[in-house]
Scaffold this active site. Structure first.
Site, PDB file in Angstrom:
ATOM      1  N   THR A 130       0.826  -1.214   0.000  1.00  0.00           N
ATOM      2  CA  THR A 130       0.000   0.000   0.000  1.00  0.00           C
ATOM      3  C   THR A 130       0.859   1.262   0.000  1.00  0.00           C
ATOM      4  O   THR A 130       1.884   1.336   0.687  1.00  0.00           O
ATOM      5  CB  THR A 130      -0.915  -0.008   1.242  1.00  0.00           C
ATOM      6  N   GLY A 135      -4.165   2.152  -2.602  1.00  0.00           N
ATOM      7  CA  GLY A 135      -4.596   1.199  -1.580  1.00  0.00           C
ATOM      8  C   GLY A 135      -5.386   0.095  -2.247  1.00  0.00           C
ATOM      9  O   GLY A 135      -4.830  -0.915  -2.692  1.00  0.00           O
ATOM     10  N   SER A 136      -6.708   0.310  -2.369  1.00  0.00           N
ATOM     11  CA  SER A 136      -7.525  -0.663  -3.108  1.00  0.00           C
ATOM     12  C   SER A 136      -6.991  -0.825  -4.527  1.00  0.00           C
ATOM     13  O   SER A 136      -7.030  -1.912  -5.100  1.00  0.00           O
ATOM     14  CB  SER A 136      -8.974  -0.169  -3.182  1.00  0.00           C
ATOM     15  N   THR A 162       1.607  -3.009   8.580  1.00  0.00           N
ATOM     16  CA  THR A 162       1.525  -3.688   9.875  1.00  0.00           C
ATOM     17  C   THR A 162       2.917  -4.186  10.276  1.00  0.00           C
ATOM     18  O   THR A 162       3.593  -4.839   9.477  1.00  0.00           O
ATOM     19  CB  THR A 162       0.548  -4.870   9.796  1.00  0.00           C
ATOM     20  N   ARG A 269     -29.099  -8.405  34.405  1.00  0.00           N
ATOM     21  CA  ARG A 269     -29.380  -6.972  34.410  1.00  0.00           C
ATOM     22  C   ARG A 269     -30.893  -6.747  34.388  1.00  0.00           C
ATOM     23  O   ARG A 269     -31.571  -7.211  33.462  1.00  0.00           O
ATOM     24  CB  ARG A 269     -28.733  -6.315  33.180  1.00  0.00           C
ATOM     25  N   GLN A 337     -24.471  -2.678  22.866  1.00  0.00           N
ATOM     26  CA  GLN A 337     -25.822  -2.147  23.106  1.00  0.00           C
ATOM     27  C   GLN A 337     -26.497  -2.869  24.273  1.00  0.00           C
ATOM     28  O   GLN A 337     -27.123  -2.252  25.129  1.00  0.00           O
ATOM     29  CB  GLN A 337     -26.655  -2.301  21.822  1.00  0.00           C
ATOM     30  N   ILE A 338     -26.350  -4.186  24.301  1.00  0.00           N
ATOM     31  CA  ILE A 338     -26.986  -4.986  25.369  1.00  0.00           C
ATOM     32  C   ILE A 338     -26.399  -4.611  26.732  1.00  0.00           C
ATOM     33  O   ILE A 338     -27.098  -4.643  27.744  1.00  0.00           O
ATOM     34  CB  ILE A 338     -26.832  -6.504  25.063  1.00  0.00           C
ATOM     35  N   GLU A 364      -6.720  -5.622   3.868  1.00  0.00           N
ATOM     36  CA  GLU A 364      -6.672  -6.829   3.024  1.00  0.00           C
ATOM     37  C   GLU A 364      -7.933  -6.947   2.157  1.00  0.00           C
ATOM     38  O   GLU A 364      -8.530  -8.023   2.042  1.00  0.00           O
ATOM     39  CB  GLU A 364      -6.408  -8.063   3.883  1.00  0.00           C
TER      40      GLU A 364
HETATM   41  C1  LIG Z   1      -4.306  -0.881  10.451  1.00  0.00           C
HETATM   42  C2  LIG Z   1      -3.998  -1.174   9.015  1.00  0.00           C
HETATM   43  C3  LIG Z   1      -3.061  -2.137   8.703  1.00  0.00           C
HETATM   44  C4  LIG Z   1      -2.694  -2.367   7.366  1.00  0.00           C
HETATM   45  N1  LIG Z   1      -1.691  -3.263   7.074  1.00  0.00           N
HETATM   46  C5  LIG Z   1      -1.183  -3.298   5.810  1.00  0.00           C
HETATM   47  C6  LIG Z   1       0.009  -4.049   5.531  1.00  0.00           C
HETATM   48  O1  LIG Z   1       0.583  -4.721   6.395  1.00  0.00           O
HETATM   49  N2  LIG Z   1       0.529  -3.985   4.282  1.00  0.00           N
HETATM   50  C7  LIG Z   1      -0.049  -3.254   3.270  1.00  0.00           C
HETATM   51  O2  LIG Z   1       0.489  -3.229   2.168  1.00  0.00           O
HETATM   52  N3  LIG Z   1      -1.203  -2.548   3.514  1.00  0.00           N
HETATM   53  C8  LIG Z   1      -1.763  -2.538   4.743  1.00  0.00           C
HETATM   54  N4  LIG Z   1      -2.911  -1.806   5.003  1.00  0.00           N
HETATM   55  C9  LIG Z   1      -3.525  -1.056   3.928  1.00  0.00           C
HETATM   56  C10 LIG Z   1      -4.905  -1.543   3.567  1.00  0.00           C
HETATM   57  O3  LIG Z   1      -4.824  -2.764   2.880  1.00  0.00           O
HETATM   58  C11 LIG Z   1      -5.597  -0.416   2.773  1.00  0.00           C
HETATM   59  O4  LIG Z   1      -5.889   0.618   3.695  1.00  0.00           O
HETATM   60  C12 LIG Z   1      -6.840  -0.902   2.071  1.00  0.00           C
HETATM   61  O5  LIG Z   1      -6.519  -1.758   1.011  1.00  0.00           O
HETATM   62  C13 LIG Z   1      -7.679   0.270   1.529  1.00  0.00           C
HETATM   63  O6  LIG Z   1      -6.900   1.160   0.795  1.00  0.00           O
HETATM   64  P1  LIG Z   1      -6.986   2.725   1.113  1.00  0.00           P
HETATM   65  O7  LIG Z   1      -6.808   2.919   2.573  1.00  0.00           O
HETATM   66  O8  LIG Z   1      -6.021   3.422   0.216  1.00  0.00           O
HETATM   67  O9  LIG Z   1      -8.439   3.156   0.738  1.00  0.00           O
HETATM   68  P2  LIG Z   1      -8.957   3.512  -0.729  1.00  0.00           P
HETATM   69  O10 LIG Z   1      -8.511   2.495  -1.695  1.00  0.00           O
HETATM   70  O11 LIG Z   1      -8.589   4.934  -0.999  1.00  0.00           O
HETATM   71  O12 LIG Z   1     -10.515   3.402  -0.543  1.00  0.00           O
HETATM   72  C14 LIG Z   1     -11.303   4.441   0.034  1.00  0.00           C
HETATM   73  C15 LIG Z   1     -12.756   3.992  -0.055  1.00  0.00           C
HETATM   74  O13 LIG Z   1     -13.137   3.832  -1.437  1.00  0.00           O
HETATM   75  C16 LIG Z   1     -13.590   2.511  -1.681  1.00  0.00           C
HETATM   76  N5  LIG Z   1     -13.165   2.103  -3.013  1.00  0.00           N
HETATM   77  C17 LIG Z   1     -11.923   2.151  -3.546  1.00  0.00           C
HETATM   78  N6  LIG Z   1     -11.935   1.673  -4.792  1.00  0.00           N
HETATM   79  C18 LIG Z   1     -13.206   1.291  -5.064  1.00  0.00           C
HETATM   80  C19 LIG Z   1     -13.853   0.717  -6.183  1.00  0.00           C
HETATM   81  N7  LIG Z   1     -13.192   0.414  -7.285  1.00  0.00           N
HETATM   82  N8  LIG Z   1     -15.181   0.452  -6.094  1.00  0.00           N
HETATM   83  C20 LIG Z   1     -15.882   0.766  -4.970  1.00  0.00           C
HETATM   84  N9  LIG Z   1     -15.315   1.315  -3.877  1.00  0.00           N
HETATM   85  C21 LIG Z   1     -13.993   1.580  -3.925  1.00  0.00           C
HETATM   86  C22 LIG Z   1     -12.954   1.662  -0.588  1.00  0.00           C
HETATM   87  O14 LIG Z   1     -13.676   0.451  -0.371  1.00  0.00           O
HETATM   88  C23 LIG Z   1     -13.006   2.617   0.589  1.00  0.00           C
HETATM   89  O15 LIG Z   1     -14.288   2.583   1.168  1.00  0.00           O
HETATM   90  C24 LIG Z   1      -3.333  -1.630   6.324  1.00  0.00           C
HETATM   91  C25 LIG Z   1      -4.320  -0.683   6.653  1.00  0.00           C
HETATM   92  C26 LIG Z   1      -4.645  -0.439   7.962  1.00  0.00           C
HETATM   93  C27 LIG Z   1      -5.687   0.617   8.263  1.00  0.00           C
END
Ligand SMILES: Cc1cc2nc3c(=O)[nH]c(=O)nc-3n(C[C@H](O)[C@H](O)[C@H](O)COP(=O)(O)OP(=O)(O)OC[C@H]3O[C@@H](n4cnc5c(N)ncnc54)[C@H](O)[C@@H]3O)c2cc1C
Length: 390
Positions: A130, A135-136, A162, A269, A337-338, A364
């Protein structure tokens, strides 16, 4: 015939793990809460190491690790069942003796340096794909690796990694051929911290934080490519794929434990002259929670079974991950809530679970990305409705 029962050996393993978690790990819960409330790490790494050593002495080591590496090689279904048991506590414990699945792609030389010490718990890894802008959309990573003689120079930024602040080395994914991108132009490198990358912790609403990593022309020798040049994206998907049945498995254990808290609390309760357990509003929350937990359990075990059979488990795992993450969040919300106002306090661990489980819907593969995968598989005809186990 479909058989949902565990073998005698499987049941024994499950019971042994349950006893270990109950006797050795759960007693640490109050201390973990106290430490976290005081801003300290919940449990010291040495305590986890000692627990792992104790488990190892009684035979629990490398649950999913091949026997040739000293592991138990219990397979995906048993690994899922064990994750359900460890998920019953919020103490961040897992059995030792395992390594990231993609480290088995190491060369013999790399195995000595990375795989074996990770299995032994002597070295800590982290997985970094990431980025702030990807991200996604992981196919869109920009971290670049360029050749310099026999070495590679890596430049870029990773975020939300992580264990990134504690790791000794990182499996970092970088673009080696921008024209090809994710389809043959991304490579995975094993980069030790002393090669020069820097990390910075990120505070989150959970009790443990990931880190951002910065690579500024970090020099990595060519022998540190994991797998093949250009084949990194496949490795990344393989790593992420593994968590897709273990994440909901752990969530099932947490949800069952919390639901038990609600089942124990509701008859004790009283409100308006009767135990709240007498009110249908409470009963339905309890019943809905169990239905959702059971659904998640069988979806998760099915995904794990597909992994174990060597079948394509991607679709089943997406369904299990999506369902398990949503289920856990709904259950913790109902259990809170409960418990009314008490559920919202830091006297009880529910609010802690509430914050921690929220992550499951994000990392993930977010809920939305799992839904996108599931819908695309159907719309493109990769999977068909109506099958059982095919
Ligand atoms: C605590 C934590 C630990 C993590 N650990 C790791 C790790 O060890 N290694 C690593 O590489 N990453 C890690 N991540 C990253 C994690 O995998 C990403 O945060 C996740 O994949 C989402 O990417 P983003 O945060 O950039 O959100 P975005 O991709 O920017 O998404 C923002 C919103 O848009 C939505 N969205 C995005 N694209 C689409 C689409 N095409 N259609 C519909 N909705 C969409 C998403 O679902 C989300 O609701 C970690 C994240 C956190 C918070």
């Amino acid at each position: 015939m479909v058989d949902f029962s565990l073998s005698t050996e499987e049941r024994q393993i499950r019971d042994t793990v349950r006893a270990f978690i109950t006797k050795e790990v759960m007693p640490l819960e109050q201390e973990v809460l106290r430490n976290e409330r005081a801003g300290r790490p919940g449990v010291a790494p040495e305590v986890i190491a000692e627990l792992r050593a104790k488990a190892r002495r009684s035979g629990f080591w490398g649950v999913n690790t091949p026997e040739e590496y000293g592991g138990m090689d219990l397979g995906a279904v048993m690994s899922a069942i064990i994750a359900m048991e460890t998920g019953r506590t919020f103490v961040p414990f897992s059995f030792g003796g395992s390594a990231d699945n993609i480290l088995y792609a190491c060369t013999d030389e790399q195995k000595q340096q990375y795989l074996l010490p990770t299995i032994e718990g002597e070295r800590r890894s982290c997985f970094a794909i990431t980025e702030p802008g990807a991200g996604s959309d992981a196919r869109n990573i920009r971290t670049r690796a360029v050749r310099d003689g026999d070495d590679w120079l890596i430049t870029g930024e990773k975020i939300f990694i992580t264990g990134g602040n504690e790791a000794d080395f990182v499996m970092v994914f970088a673009v080696t051929d921008p024209d090809k991108g994710a389809d043959g132009g991304v490579t995975c490198f094993l980069a030790d911290r002393d090669m020069g990358w820097k990390s910075e912790p990120i505070a989150t609403m959970g009790e443990w934080g990931p880190a951002s990593l910065v690579f500024d022309e970090v020099r990595v020798p060519g022998r540190n490519v994991l797998g093949e040049v250009g084949k990194g994206f496949e490795l990344a998907m393989r790593w992420i794929g593994q968590g897709r049945y273990l994440i909901p498995a752990r969530a099932i254990g947490s949800a069952e434990r919390m639901l038990q808290m609600a089942v124990d609390y509701a008859p004790t309760r009283h409100s308006m002259g009767r135990p709240i357990a007498d009110y249908q509003a409470i009963q339905w929350q309890i019943a809905d929670s169990q239905v959702e937990i059971e659904s998640a359990k069988w979806l998760t075990l099915y995904a794990a079974w597909r992994v174990q059979q060597g079948l394509d488990a991607r679709h089943a795992s997406s369904i299990a991950k999506l369902n398990g993450a949503v289920m856990a969040n709904q259950v913790v919300d109902r259990v809170l809530q409960i418990h009314g106002g008490m559920g919202y306090t830091k006297e009880l661990p529910i609010e802690r679970w509430y914050r921690e489980l929220r992550l499951l819907r994000i990392f993930e593969g977010t809920d939305e990305i799992q839904k996108r995968t599931i819908a695309r598989n159907l719309l493109k005809g990769h999977v068909r409705l109506g099958g059982i186990g095919e």
